[in-house]
Write a protein that holds these residues in place. Structure first.
Motif, PDB file in Angstrom:
ATOM      1  N   ASP A  93      13.799 183.609  56.342  1.00 31.74           N
ATOM      2  CA  ASP A  93      14.671 183.257  57.470  1.00 31.74           C
ATOM      3  C   ASP A  93      15.155 181.811  57.352  1.00 31.74           C
ATOM      4  O   ASP A  93      16.312 181.493  57.645  1.00 31.74           O
ATOM      5  N   LEU A  94      14.296 180.905  56.893  1.00 27.93           N
ATOM      6  CA  LEU A  94      14.673 179.505  56.695  1.00 27.93           C
ATOM      7  C   LEU A  94      15.707 179.382  55.583  1.00 27.93           C
ATOM      8  O   LEU A  94      16.693 178.655  55.720  1.00 27.93           O
ATOM      9  N   ALA A  95      15.512 180.107  54.493  1.00 28.84           N
ATOM     10  CA  ALA A  95      16.468 180.059  53.380  1.00 28.84           C
ATOM     11  C   ALA A  95      17.844 180.567  53.823  1.00 28.84           C
ATOM     12  O   ALA A  95      18.874 179.985  53.471  1.00 28.84           O
ATOM     13  N   VAL A  96      17.863 181.620  54.619  1.00 27.85           N
ATOM     14  CA  VAL A  96      19.131 182.165  55.122  1.00 27.85           C
ATOM     15  C   VAL A  96      19.808 181.151  56.048  1.00 27.85           C
ATOM     16  O   VAL A  96      21.013 180.902  55.940  1.00 27.85           O
ATOM     17  N   VAL A 105      11.636 161.134  54.518  1.00 25.87           N
ATOM     18  CA  VAL A 105      10.624 160.252  55.082  1.00 25.87           C
ATOM     19  C   VAL A 105      10.750 158.958  54.283  1.00 25.87           C
ATOM     20  O   VAL A 105      10.281 158.857  53.150  1.00 25.87           O
ATOM     21  N   GLU A 106      11.455 158.001  54.874  1.00 26.76           N
ATOM     22  CA  GLU A 106      11.874 156.787  54.169  1.00 26.76           C
ATOM     23  C   GLU A 106      10.711 155.993  53.584  1.00 26.76           C
ATOM     24  O   GLU A 106      10.769 155.554  52.439  1.00 26.76           O
ATOM     25  N   SER A 107       9.649 155.799  54.352  1.00 23.94           N
ATOM     26  CA  SER A 107       8.573 154.899  53.936  1.00 23.94           C
ATOM     27  C   SER A 107       7.819 155.388  52.702  1.00 23.94           C
ATOM     28  O   SER A 107       7.183 154.594  52.013  1.00 23.94           O
ATOM     29  N   ILE A 108       7.907 156.682  52.412  1.00 25.25           N
ATOM     30  CA  ILE A 108       7.212 157.200  51.231  1.00 25.25           C
ATOM     31  C   ILE A 108       8.179 157.847  50.236  1.00 25.25           C
ATOM     32  O   ILE A 108       7.747 158.475  49.279  1.00 25.25           O
ATOM     33  N   ASN A 109       9.482 157.674  50.470  1.00 22.18           N
ATOM     34  CA  ASN A 109      10.520 158.207  49.585  1.00 22.18           C
ATOM     35  C   ASN A 109      10.251 159.678  49.251  1.00 22.18           C
ATOM     36  O   ASN A 109      10.185 160.069  48.094  1.00 22.18           O
ATOM     37  N   ALA A 110      10.076 160.456  50.295  1.00 28.34           N
ATOM     38  CA  ALA A 110       9.783 161.879  50.129  1.00 28.34           C
ATOM     39  C   ALA A 110      10.624 162.674  51.116  1.00 28.34           C
ATOM     40  O   ALA A 110      11.219 162.118  52.042  1.00 28.34           O
ATOM     41  N   TYR A 111      10.673 163.976  50.909  1.00 25.87           N
ATOM     42  CA  TYR A 111      11.562 164.849  51.669  1.00 25.87           C
ATOM     43  C   TYR A 111      10.799 166.034  52.234  1.00 25.87           C
ATOM     44  O   TYR A 111       9.810 166.471  51.654  1.00 25.87           O
ATOM     45  N   ILE A 112      11.312 166.541  53.359  1.00 25.30           N
ATOM     46  CA  ILE A 112      10.793 167.777  53.932  1.00 25.30           C
ATOM     47  C   ILE A 112      11.979 168.667  54.284  1.00 25.30           C
ATOM     48  O   ILE A 112      13.072 168.178  54.587  1.00 25.30           O
ATOM     49  N   ALA A 113      11.772 169.963  54.223  1.00 27.10           N
ATOM     50  CA  ALA A 113      12.818 170.902  54.640  1.00 27.10           C
ATOM     51  C   ALA A 113      12.926 170.844  56.160  1.00 27.10           C
ATOM     52  O   ALA A 113      11.922 170.750  56.861  1.00 27.10           O
ATOM     53  N   ASN A 114      14.141 170.888  56.656  1.00 28.47           N
ATOM     54  CA  ASN A 114      14.379 170.934  58.093  1.00 28.47           C
ATOM     55  C   ASN A 114      14.235 172.387  58.529  1.00 28.47           C
ATOM     56  O   ASN A 114      14.993 173.242  58.082  1.00 28.47           O
ATOM     57  N   SER A 115      13.287 172.665  59.393  1.00 28.32           N
ATOM     58  CA  SER A 115      13.018 174.047  59.798  1.00 28.32           C
ATOM     59  C   SER A 115      14.031 174.593  60.805  1.00 28.32           C
ATOM     60  O   SER A 115      13.943 175.739  61.205  1.00 28.32           O
ATOM     61  N   HIS A 116      14.983 173.774  61.185  1.00 30.35           N
ATOM     62  CA  HIS A 116      16.073 174.212  62.077  1.00 30.35           C
ATOM     63  C   HIS A 116      17.362 173.525  61.643  1.00 30.35           C
ATOM     64  O   HIS A 116      17.880 172.640  62.326  1.00 30.35           O
ATOM     65  N   PRO A 117      17.913 173.939  60.474  1.00 32.29           N
ATOM     66  CA  PRO A 117      19.051 173.234  59.876  1.00 32.29           C
ATOM     67  C   PRO A 117      20.340 173.245  60.698  1.00 32.29           C
ATOM     68  O   PRO A 117      21.180 172.382  60.504  1.00 32.29           O
ATOM     69  N   GLY A 118      20.507 174.142  61.621  1.00 36.21           N
ATOM     70  CA  GLY A 118      21.717 174.168  62.425  1.00 36.21           C
ATOM     71  C   GLY A 118      21.675 173.226  63.620  1.00 36.21           C
ATOM     72  O   GLY A 118      22.630 173.107  64.368  1.00 36.21           O
ATOM     73  N   CYS A 119      20.568 172.535  63.809  1.00 37.52           N
ATOM     74  CA  CYS A 119      20.356 171.685  64.980  1.00 37.52           C
ATOM     75  C   CYS A 119      20.310 170.220  64.554  1.00 37.52           C
ATOM     76  O   CYS A 119      19.453 169.837  63.764  1.00 37.52           O
ATOM     77  N   VAL A 120      21.228 169.419  65.072  1.00 35.97           N
ATOM     78  CA  VAL A 120      21.285 168.005  64.697  1.00 35.97           C
ATOM     79  C   VAL A 120      20.623 167.169  65.787  1.00 35.97           C
ATOM     80  O   VAL A 120      20.943 167.302  66.964  1.00 35.97           O
ATOM     81  N   HIS A 121      19.692 166.332  65.391  1.00 29.82           N
ATOM     82  CA  HIS A 121      19.001 165.438  66.310  1.00 29.82           C
ATOM     83  C   HIS A 121      18.335 164.347  65.509  1.00 29.82           C
ATOM     84  O   HIS A 121      18.302 164.395  64.284  1.00 29.82           O
ATOM     85  N   ASP A 122      17.813 163.368  66.205  1.00 30.06           N
ATOM     86  CA  ASP A 122      17.080 162.288  65.548  1.00 30.06           C
ATOM     87  C   ASP A 122      15.645 162.734  65.323  1.00 30.06           C
ATOM     88  O   ASP A 122      15.087 163.462  66.131  1.00 30.06           O
TER      89      ASP A 122
END
Length: 157
Positions: free
Chosen positions: A18-21, A90-107
């Motif tokens: 569902d996340l990939a879709v 995640v700026e402080s560790i130069n790493a990334y995570i998948a956004n589990s709700h990609p259609g939703c923009v927020h801080d």
């Protein structure tokens, strides 16, 4: 990686296929193509529990594909994913995570454990609202607050 959502900010948390879709739909809605390499990189990012570096993702995709994937290629795709809201950095560790709700923009606010490396992602636009207002009053546009709190999580304490 866990997510905490404030009461004013409700959305559906996607996972697995569902996340990939949802990611594919969001990327294509942004006018970008969902290529085989982008799909592979997103899949690797989504399956890693902690924030992952481009090198971690390149290693994972290389193993699955049976041929080396250059970290520079992964960085370019991750930058695209961040711009199109499929991933968070995640700026402080130069790493990334998948956004589990990609259609939703927020801080995003991240609580990062200095001991185990886990990151808790908090959706709370209220916390970043004054940061945005301050930046706007200083003449900034396209503001992207990055708020990270470092410490030890409950499991490590």
């Amino acid at each position: 990686m866990s997510t905490v959502t404030d009461q004013a900010h409700k959305h559906h948390e996607h996972e697995g296929e569902d996340l990939a879709v949802a990611a594919r739909r969001s990327l294509e809605a942004a006018g970008e193509q969902w290529t085989e390499m982008r799909e592979s990189i997103f899949a690797a990012l989504a399956e890693i529990e902690k924030p992952a570096s481009a090198y971690d993702i390149a290693d994972s995709v290389s193993r699955k594909r049976g041929k080396r994937v250059a970290p520079n290629s992964v960085y370019r795709i991750l930058d695209l994913f961040v711009r199109t809201n499929l991933a968070r950095r995640v700026e402080s560790i130069n790493a990334y995570i998948a956004n589990s709700h990609p259609g939703c923009v927020h801080d995003c606010i991240f609580l990062v454990c200095d001991s185990c490396g886990n990151a808790t992602h908090i959706d709370d636009d209220g916390l970043s609202r004054s940061v945005r207002r301050t930046a706007e009053s200083a003449g900034y546009v396209d503001i992207r607050p990055v708020i990270e709190v470092r410490g030890r999580c409950a499991a490590c304490d």
